[in-house]
Scaffold this motif. Structure first.
Motif, PDB file in Angstrom:
ATOM      1  N   GLN A   1       0.920  -1.206   0.164  1.00 19.67           N
ATOM      2  CA  GLN A   1       0.125  -0.060   0.012  1.00 19.67           C
ATOM      3  C   GLN A   1       0.797   1.222  -0.128  1.00 19.67           C
ATOM      4  O   GLN A   1       0.391   2.186   0.725  1.00 19.67           O
ATOM      5  CB  GLN A   1      -0.929   0.156   1.112  1.00 19.67           C
ATOM      6  CG  GLN A   1      -2.097  -1.106   1.175  1.00 19.67           C
ATOM      7  CD  GLN A   1      -2.929  -1.428   2.186  1.00 19.67           C
ATOM      8  OE1 GLN A   1      -2.738  -0.581   3.201  1.00 19.67           O
ATOM      9  NE2 GLN A   1      -4.013  -1.831   2.162  1.00 19.67           N
TER      10      GLN A   1
ATOM     11  N   ILE B   1      -1.358   2.908  -5.199  1.00 16.41           N
ATOM     12  CA  ILE B   1      -2.405   2.485  -5.019  1.00 16.41           C
ATOM     13  C   ILE B   1      -2.548   1.989  -6.730  1.00 16.41           C
ATOM     14  O   ILE B   1      -2.035   2.588  -7.577  1.00 16.41           O
ATOM     15  CB  ILE B   1      -3.676   3.276  -4.842  1.00 16.41           C
ATOM     16  CG1 ILE B   1      -3.483   4.740  -5.553  1.00 16.41           C
ATOM     17  CG2 ILE B   1      -3.557   3.650  -3.457  1.00 16.41           C
ATOM     18  CD1 ILE B   1      -4.768   5.691  -5.167  1.00 16.41           C
TER      19      ILE B   1
ATOM     20  N   GLN C   1      -8.143   1.729  -7.859  1.00 16.39           N
ATOM     21  CA  GLN C   1      -8.404   2.342  -6.420  1.00 16.39           C
ATOM     22  C   GLN C   1      -8.349   4.027  -6.718  1.00 16.39           C
ATOM     23  O   GLN C   1      -8.890   4.758  -5.873  1.00 16.39           O
ATOM     24  CB  GLN C   1      -7.271   2.002  -5.442  1.00 16.39           C
ATOM     25  CG  GLN C   1      -7.160   0.473  -5.044  1.00 16.39           C
ATOM     26  CD  GLN C   1      -5.951  -0.047  -4.079  1.00 16.39           C
ATOM     27  OE1 GLN C   1      -5.097   0.570  -4.447  1.00 16.39           O
ATOM     28  NE2 GLN C   1      -6.349  -0.616  -3.261  1.00 16.39           N
ATOM     29  N   ALA C   2      -7.272   4.238  -7.387  1.00 14.36           N
ATOM     30  CA  ALA C   2      -7.042   5.704  -7.786  1.00 14.36           C
ATOM     31  C   ALA C   2      -8.688   6.422  -8.348  1.00 14.36           C
ATOM     32  O   ALA C   2      -8.939   7.269  -7.986  1.00 14.36           O
ATOM     33  CB  ALA C   2      -6.093   6.110  -8.771  1.00 14.36           C
ATOM     34  N   ASN C   3      -9.229   5.616  -9.268  1.00 16.83           N
ATOM     35  CA  ASN C   3     -10.316   5.994  -9.836  1.00 16.83           C
ATOM     36  C   ASN C   3     -11.766   6.241  -9.010  1.00 16.83           C
ATOM     37  O   ASN C   3     -12.384   7.046  -8.940  1.00 16.83           O
ATOM     38  CB  ASN C   3     -10.848   5.242 -11.162  1.00 16.83           C
ATOM     39  CG  ASN C   3      -9.935   5.371 -12.339  1.00 16.83           C
ATOM     40  OD1 ASN C   3      -9.135   6.277 -12.453  1.00 16.83           O
ATOM     41  ND2 ASN C   3      -9.489   4.172 -13.020  1.00 16.83           N
ATOM     42  N   ARG C   4     -11.746   5.057  -7.875  1.00 15.21           N
ATOM     43  CA  ARG C   4     -12.622   4.948  -6.946  1.00 15.21           C
ATOM     44  C   ARG C   4     -12.276   6.264  -5.964  1.00 15.21           C
ATOM     45  O   ARG C   4     -13.405   7.051  -5.559  1.00 15.21           O
ATOM     46  CB  ARG C   4     -12.424   3.699  -6.075  1.00 15.21           C
ATOM     47  CG  ARG C   4     -13.785   2.927  -5.947  1.00 15.21           C
ATOM     48  CD  ARG C   4     -13.700   1.729  -5.118  1.00 15.21           C
ATOM     49  NE  ARG C   4     -12.706   0.699  -5.956  1.00 15.21           N
ATOM     50  CZ  ARG C   4     -12.048  -0.167  -5.279  1.00 15.21           C
ATOM     51  NH1 ARG C   4     -12.194  -0.301  -3.656  1.00 15.21           N
ATOM     52  NH2 ARG C   4     -11.482  -1.267  -5.836  1.00 15.21           N
ATOM     53  N   ARG C   5     -11.056   6.401  -5.609  1.00 13.99           N
ATOM     54  CA  ARG C   5     -10.914   7.640  -4.965  1.00 13.99           C
ATOM     55  C   ARG C   5     -11.334   8.920  -5.388  1.00 13.99           C
ATOM     56  O   ARG C   5     -11.838   9.775  -4.933  1.00 13.99           O
ATOM     57  CB  ARG C   5      -9.327   7.751  -4.322  1.00 13.99           C
ATOM     58  CG  ARG C   5      -9.103   8.995  -3.715  1.00 13.99           C
ATOM     59  CD  ARG C   5      -7.657   9.088  -3.108  1.00 13.99           C
ATOM     60  NE  ARG C   5      -7.418   7.956  -2.228  1.00 13.99           N
ATOM     61  CZ  ARG C   5      -6.137   7.435  -1.779  1.00 13.99           C
ATOM     62  NH1 ARG C   5      -5.293   7.986  -2.088  1.00 13.99           N
ATOM     63  NH2 ARG C   5      -6.292   6.552  -0.819  1.00 13.99           N
ATOM     64  N   LYS C   6     -10.864   9.147  -6.983  1.00 15.55           N
ATOM     65  CA  LYS C   6     -11.429  10.423  -7.575  1.00 15.55           C
ATOM     66  C   LYS C   6     -13.022  10.591  -7.423  1.00 15.55           C
ATOM     67  O   LYS C   6     -13.451  11.470  -7.378  1.00 15.55           O
ATOM     68  CB  LYS C   6     -11.027  10.244  -8.754  1.00 15.55           C
ATOM     69  CG  LYS C   6      -9.637  10.762  -9.193  1.00 15.55           C
ATOM     70  CD  LYS C   6      -8.997  10.498 -10.500  1.00 15.55           C
ATOM     71  CE  LYS C   6      -7.469  10.427 -10.612  1.00 15.55           C
ATOM     72  NZ  LYS C   6      -7.077  10.300 -11.998  1.00 15.55           N
ATOM     73  N   ARG C   7     -13.525   9.328  -7.841  1.00 13.30           N
ATOM     74  CA  ARG C   7     -15.260   9.435  -7.722  1.00 13.30           C
ATOM     75  C   ARG C   7     -15.666  10.067  -6.405  1.00 13.30           C
ATOM     76  O   ARG C   7     -16.393  10.710  -6.273  1.00 13.30           O
ATOM     77  CB  ARG C   7     -15.942   7.983  -8.054  1.00 13.30           C
ATOM     78  CG  ARG C   7     -15.781   7.677  -9.482  1.00 13.30           C
ATOM     79  CD  ARG C   7     -16.621   6.697  -9.908  1.00 13.30           C
ATOM     80  NE  ARG C   7     -16.287   5.374  -9.121  1.00 13.30           N
ATOM     81  CZ  ARG C   7     -15.669   4.454  -9.361  1.00 13.30           C
ATOM     82  NH1 ARG C   7     -15.058   4.422 -10.229  1.00 13.30           N
ATOM     83  NH2 ARG C   7     -15.892   3.252  -8.380  1.00 13.30           N
ATOM     84  N   LEU C   8     -15.066   9.351  -5.248  1.00 16.34           N
ATOM     85  CA  LEU C   8     -15.555   9.573  -3.823  1.00 16.34           C
ATOM     86  C   LEU C   8     -15.291  11.181  -3.551  1.00 16.34           C
ATOM     87  O   LEU C   8     -15.983  11.905  -3.104  1.00 16.34           O
ATOM     88  CB  LEU C   8     -14.664   8.724  -3.057  1.00 16.34           C
ATOM     89  CG  LEU C   8     -15.273   8.863  -1.468  1.00 16.34           C
ATOM     90  CD1 LEU C   8     -16.520   8.876  -1.080  1.00 16.34           C
ATOM     91  CD2 LEU C   8     -14.137   8.089  -0.617  1.00 16.34           C
ATOM     92  N   GLU C   9     -13.992  11.600  -3.986  1.00 12.11           N
ATOM     93  CA  GLU C   9     -13.575  13.033  -3.898  1.00 12.11           C
ATOM     94  C   GLU C   9     -14.609  13.986  -4.586  1.00 12.11           C
ATOM     95  O   GLU C   9     -14.974  14.888  -3.991  1.00 12.11           O
ATOM     96  CB  GLU C   9     -12.203  13.244  -4.255  1.00 12.11           C
ATOM     97  CG  GLU C   9     -11.197  12.783  -3.411  1.00 12.11           C
ATOM     98  CD  GLU C   9      -9.910  12.815  -3.839  1.00 12.11           C
ATOM     99  OE1 GLU C   9      -9.661  13.297  -4.839  1.00 12.11           O
ATOM    100  OE2 GLU C   9      -8.972  12.410  -2.989  1.00 12.11           O
TER     101      GLU C   9
END
Length: 71
Positions: A38, A41, A45-53
């Protein structure tokens, strides 16, 4: 010279040979190790983080006035 020193030399020689033969293998291995630990990422995971942000930012924009009045 101990067995540990010999093993270390052999390992270094094998890694060096792999690097000279095909550096791509080594890069992929390093990336895999960093993902497992870890340190970095994965793209997913980076795409998921961007969507969440993006979702969080949208909520903050939507309720900006409410947050300001609560502050």
């Amino acid at each position: 010279m101990s067995i540990q020193d010999i093993d270390r030399r052999a390992l270094k020689a094998v890694i060096a040979e792999i690097l000279f033969e095909n550096p791509k293998y080594f890069k992929e291995l390093i990336k895999e190790i960093l993902v497992e630990n870890q340190v970095i990422i994965t793209e997913e995971q980076a795409n998921r983080r961007k969507r969440l942000e993006r979702m969080i930012n949208e909520d903050f924009d939507k309720y900006d006035e409410v947050f300001k009045s609560l502050a």
